[in-house]
Design a protein around this motif. Structure first.
Motif, PDB file in Angstrom:
ATOM      1  N   ALA A 167       9.703  -3.083   9.013  1.00  0.00           N
ATOM      2  CA  ALA A 167      10.057  -1.659   9.091  1.00  0.00           C
ATOM      3  C   ALA A 167      10.593  -1.119   7.772  1.00  0.00           C
ATOM      4  O   ALA A 167      10.685   0.099   7.584  1.00  0.00           O
ATOM      5  CB  ALA A 167      11.099  -1.449  10.195  1.00  0.00           C
ATOM      6  N   TRP A 168      10.915  -2.017   6.840  1.00  0.00           N
ATOM      7  CA  TRP A 168      11.487  -1.623   5.554  1.00  0.00           C
ATOM      8  C   TRP A 168      10.516  -1.877   4.406  1.00  0.00           C
ATOM      9  O   TRP A 168      10.920  -1.921   3.251  1.00  0.00           O
ATOM     10  CB  TRP A 168      12.792  -2.392   5.320  1.00  0.00           C
ATOM     11  N   PHE A 169       9.226  -2.077   4.707  1.00  0.00           N
ATOM     12  CA  PHE A 169       8.280  -2.488   3.667  1.00  0.00           C
ATOM     13  C   PHE A 169       8.180  -1.473   2.532  1.00  0.00           C
ATOM     14  O   PHE A 169       8.362  -1.805   1.361  1.00  0.00           O
ATOM     15  CB  PHE A 169       6.879  -2.724   4.265  1.00  0.00           C
ATOM     16  N   GLU A 170       7.875  -0.226   2.857  1.00  0.00           N
ATOM     17  CA  GLU A 170       7.666   0.781   1.806  1.00  0.00           C
ATOM     18  C   GLU A 170       8.954   1.046   1.044  1.00  0.00           C
ATOM     19  O   GLU A 170       8.924   1.251  -0.177  1.00  0.00           O
ATOM     20  CB  GLU A 170       7.094   2.068   2.409  1.00  0.00           C
ATOM     21  N   GLU A 171      10.077   1.016   1.744  1.00  0.00           N
ATOM     22  CA  GLU A 171      11.375   1.222   1.094  1.00  0.00           C
ATOM     23  C   GLU A 171      11.635   0.122   0.064  1.00  0.00           C
ATOM     24  O   GLU A 171      12.257   0.346  -0.965  1.00  0.00           O
ATOM     25  CB  GLU A 171      12.448   1.194   2.191  1.00  0.00           C
ATOM     26  N   THR A 172      11.134  -1.077   0.349  1.00  0.00           N
ATOM     27  CA  THR A 172      11.388  -2.235  -0.507  1.00  0.00           C
ATOM     28  C   THR A 172      10.316  -2.436  -1.580  1.00  0.00           C
ATOM     29  O   THR A 172      10.622  -2.702  -2.737  1.00  0.00           O
ATOM     30  CB  THR A 172      11.462  -3.517   0.348  1.00  0.00           C
ATOM     31  N   PHE A 173       9.046  -2.306  -1.176  1.00  0.00           N
ATOM     32  CA  PHE A 173       7.949  -2.670  -2.070  1.00  0.00           C
ATOM     33  C   PHE A 173       7.030  -1.517  -2.461  1.00  0.00           C
ATOM     34  O   PHE A 173       6.183  -1.673  -3.341  1.00  0.00           O
ATOM     35  CB  PHE A 173       7.084  -3.765  -1.420  1.00  0.00           C
ATOM     36  N   GLY A 174       7.155  -0.365  -1.787  1.00  0.00           N
ATOM     37  CA  GLY A 174       6.246   0.732  -2.066  1.00  0.00           C
ATOM     38  C   GLY A 174       5.027   0.690  -1.163  1.00  0.00           C
ATOM     39  O   GLY A 174       5.034   0.027  -0.120  1.00  0.00           O
ATOM     40  N   GLU A 199      -0.668  -1.169  -2.909  1.00  0.00           N
ATOM     41  CA  GLU A 199      -0.423  -1.241  -4.352  1.00  0.00           C
ATOM     42  C   GLU A 199       0.499  -2.382  -4.770  1.00  0.00           C
ATOM     43  O   GLU A 199       0.842  -2.511  -5.947  1.00  0.00           O
ATOM     44  CB  GLU A 199       0.177   0.098  -4.817  1.00  0.00           C
ATOM     45  N   VAL A 200       0.895  -3.219  -3.814  1.00  0.00           N
ATOM     46  CA  VAL A 200       1.835  -4.302  -4.130  1.00  0.00           C
ATOM     47  C   VAL A 200       1.085  -5.493  -4.731  1.00  0.00           C
ATOM     48  O   VAL A 200       0.110  -5.977  -4.164  1.00  0.00           O
ATOM     49  CB  VAL A 200       2.594  -4.755  -2.861  1.00  0.00           C
ATOM     50  N   LYS A 201       1.537  -5.936  -5.879  1.00  0.00           N
ATOM     51  CA  LYS A 201       0.913  -7.068  -6.558  1.00  0.00           C
ATOM     52  C   LYS A 201       1.428  -8.399  -5.969  1.00  0.00           C
ATOM     53  O   LYS A 201       2.603  -8.517  -5.624  1.00  0.00           O
ATOM     54  CB  LYS A 201       1.234  -7.036  -8.055  1.00  0.00           C
ATOM     55  N   VAL A 235      -0.325  -9.437   2.139  1.00  0.00           N
ATOM     56  CA  VAL A 235       0.252  -8.260   2.775  1.00  0.00           C
ATOM     57  C   VAL A 235      -0.525  -8.016   4.066  1.00  0.00           C
ATOM     58  O   VAL A 235      -1.722  -7.712   4.029  1.00  0.00           O
ATOM     59  CB  VAL A 235       0.173  -7.021   1.852  1.00  0.00           C
ATOM     60  N   LEU A 236       0.137  -8.183   5.201  1.00  0.00           N
ATOM     61  CA  LEU A 236      -0.500  -7.993   6.500  1.00  0.00           C
ATOM     62  C   LEU A 236      -0.249  -6.548   6.934  1.00  0.00           C
ATOM     63  O   LEU A 236       0.800  -6.220   7.494  1.00  0.00           O
ATOM     64  CB  LEU A 236       0.071  -8.980   7.519  1.00  0.00           C
ATOM     65  N   LYS A 237      -1.218  -5.693   6.642  1.00  0.00           N
ATOM     66  CA  LYS A 237      -1.033  -4.254   6.860  1.00  0.00           C
ATOM     67  C   LYS A 237      -1.072  -3.904   8.346  1.00  0.00           C
ATOM     68  O   LYS A 237      -2.012  -4.280   9.050  1.00  0.00           O
ATOM     69  CB  LYS A 237      -2.106  -3.465   6.111  1.00  0.00           C
ATOM     70  N   ASN A 238      -0.059  -3.184   8.775  1.00  0.00           N
ATOM     71  CA  ASN A 238       0.005  -2.684  10.161  1.00  0.00           C
ATOM     72  C   ASN A 238      -0.205  -3.801  11.178  1.00  0.00           C
ATOM     73  O   ASN A 238      -0.936  -3.637  12.157  1.00  0.00           O
ATOM     74  CB  ASN A 238      -1.034  -1.573  10.375  1.00  0.00           C
ATOM     75  N   CYS A 239       0.459  -4.936  10.964  1.00  0.00           N
ATOM     76  CA  CYS A 239       0.171  -6.107  11.792  1.00  0.00           C
ATOM     77  C   CYS A 239       0.968  -6.184  13.086  1.00  0.00           C
ATOM     78  O   CYS A 239       0.531  -6.844  14.033  1.00  0.00           O
ATOM     79  CB  CYS A 239       0.373  -7.384  10.977  1.00  0.00           C
TER      80      CYS A 239
END
Length: 476
Positions: free
Chosen positions: A374-381, A385-387, A416-420
């Motif tokens: 739930a904090w992914f974008e807050e932490t990694f963007g 686009e995360v390397k 990165v497991l998107k929307n998993c």
């Protein structure tokens, strides 16, 4: 009258629905439509030639309850008993589970002594909160967030530390948003029926409709805490896929994305991305709720809106292998409350419960670092686009700080497991009720199954596939 059924999505839910449908004489044809080149969804394992196995999704499966027994029954039917790696209740990985709080590891109580004495990071014995819970009056709300429920019944400390961490470990979600009624239904039901979680657990009986196989009975007798498969969890969907391909009335289509569903008299017309069409009597959707919303006809816009309203979270998973035994403690792993580090969910010590997945030869240690949720974008963007190196570096810092591991890994993989993982926020039960009522009221030959609705665990999803199939064939 026999029905032709299309199942959308070849994850474990879709494969399971097909498997149970294939047992019924009331189904003339089952067509599985999977958009990608592989079946299995989030069950994905790397198997190296030296014998090492790494899980990039779900790993140990719990055998408890009707859903857990049902999965073991399926394994028996598929001939996978000899593949099972069981972890008993008295194994060090079952007894030792840790929390990382205030900059250090704390072993969670796993015995009576740990419950009756004050054990850090808690400021008082857990037994006091549990006994006091019996005196707390029953809540009047139809649903509430997990954090509020536990705070009300067991106190804010257990809610802030233990339950916050568990919600992050299981759902990669925020206990202040997740629904207690949908995520921890047994706790909600215990309070509703007995006015107390403790009394409900002591007095209530788990009512199940599953007759346990010999394997499920063995799991009970030997007190398994969890299990995996020798070739990794991916072996389960692979075996299901192989079995389905051998059945005369089942067609499995991969690399076959669906473009739209159109309602026709007596069923659906399914338009595929390549322009081909398929007519069926019924559709079982095992794709994520938001994906189904894009396929439904405009006339079902209110159903599509409800489907789109079920959120999901993205998880970063970093698998690491080290030479030798580098862990300072032995156990299943440790979880991290949001107050300690928003972006870090926990670390699984994979080599402890399943040393059989280590490579052959000299000792190694396998670990998995889970981040984001739930904090992914807050932490990694933005997830796209995360390397990979950013995730590897973050995982290395975590292991150095939490476990004192300074060695360079001999093997690593970051994904990165998107929307998993779907998130069952407060009111999720009401949304499900509305969606299923809409389907019934409009006579849509459509069944919803999979992780978006009735449980996110592997066993929950398999069980929902069975329920979907048996409701359609009249067995339920």
């Amino acid at each position: 009258m026999q029905k032709a059924v299309a199942v959308l999505g070849g994850g474990i839910g879709g494969l399971s629905a097909c498997y149970y449908l294939s047992k019924s004489s009331q189904v003339s044809k089952v067509v599985l439509l999977e958009a990608t080149g592989r079946c299995g969804g989030w069950l994905r394992s790397t198997r190296r030639e030296d014998g090492a196995v790494f899980e990039h999704g779900p790993r140990g499966v719990r055998p408890f309850g009707p859903a857990g027994q049902n999965t073991l029954n399926m394994l028996s039917e598929l001939g996978l008993e000899r593949e099972i790696l069981a972890v008993p209740h008295d194994h060090v990985a079952s007894k030792n589970r840790f929390l990382y709080v205030n900059g250090q590891l704390h072993r969670m109580p796993s015995s009576l002594s740990g419950v009756v004495h004050t054990v850090p990071p808690f400021s008082r014995p857990i037994i006091l909160s549990v006994l006091k819970e019996v005196l707390v009056s029953k809540g009047k709300q139809e649903d509430e967030c997990v954090h509020a429920f536990v705070s009300r019944r067991l106190g804010s400390e257990l809610a802030d530390i233990a339950i916050d961490s568990v919600c992050r470990g299981v759902f990669a979600g925020d206990s202040r948003q997740l629904s207690v009624r949908s995520c921890f239904h047994s706790l909600y039901s215990a309070e509703q029926a007995w006015g107390s979680v403790l009394l409900g657990m002591l007095m209530g009986k788990l009512m199940g409709s599953v007759v346990p196989s010999e394997l499920a009975q063995r799991a009970q007798k030997e007190r398994w805490a969890q299990w995996s498969l020798r070739r990794g969890m991916q072996a389960l969907p692979e075996t299901l896929h192989e079995v389905l391909r051998g059945k005369e009335r089942v067609e499995v289509h991969q690399n076959t994305p669906v473009k739209s569903l159109s309602r026709k008299p007596g069923g659906w017309e399914i338009k595929l991305e390549d322009g081909a069409t398929l007519k069926v009597d019924h559709v079982i959707s095992a794709v994520p709720a938001s994906a189904l919303a894009l396929l439904l006809p405009p006339a079902a816009h209110s159903l599509s809106e409800q489907l789109r309203a079920i959120p999901t979270v993205t998880v970063a998973m970093v698998n690491l292998e080290f030479e030798g035994s580098v862990l300072p403690v032995k156990g299943f792993g440790h979880l991290v409350p949001s107050s300690e580090d928003l972006g870090l969910l926990g670390v699984v010590y994979d080599s402890v419960p399943f040393p059989q997945h280590n490579r052959r030869g000299d000792p190694t240690t396998r670990l998995t670092v889970m981040m984001g949720g739930a904090w992914f974008e807050e932490t990694f963007g933005h997830p796209g686009e995360v390397k990979e190196q950013v995730l590897l570096d973050r995982a290395s810092r975590v292991l150095r700080s939490h476990l004192g591991i300074t060695a360079t890994p001999s093997w690593s993989k970051a994904a990165v497991l998107k929307n998993c993982i779907p998130q069952y926020h407060v009111g999720h039960w009401k949304r499900l009720e509305m969606m299923r009522r809409y389907i019934s009221d409009h006579g849509l030959p459509l069944t919803l199954t999979g992780a978006s609705y009735d449980g996110v665990s592997v066993s929950d999803v398999i069980f929902s596939g069975r329920v979907a199939a048996e409701c359609l064939t009249g067995k339920a």
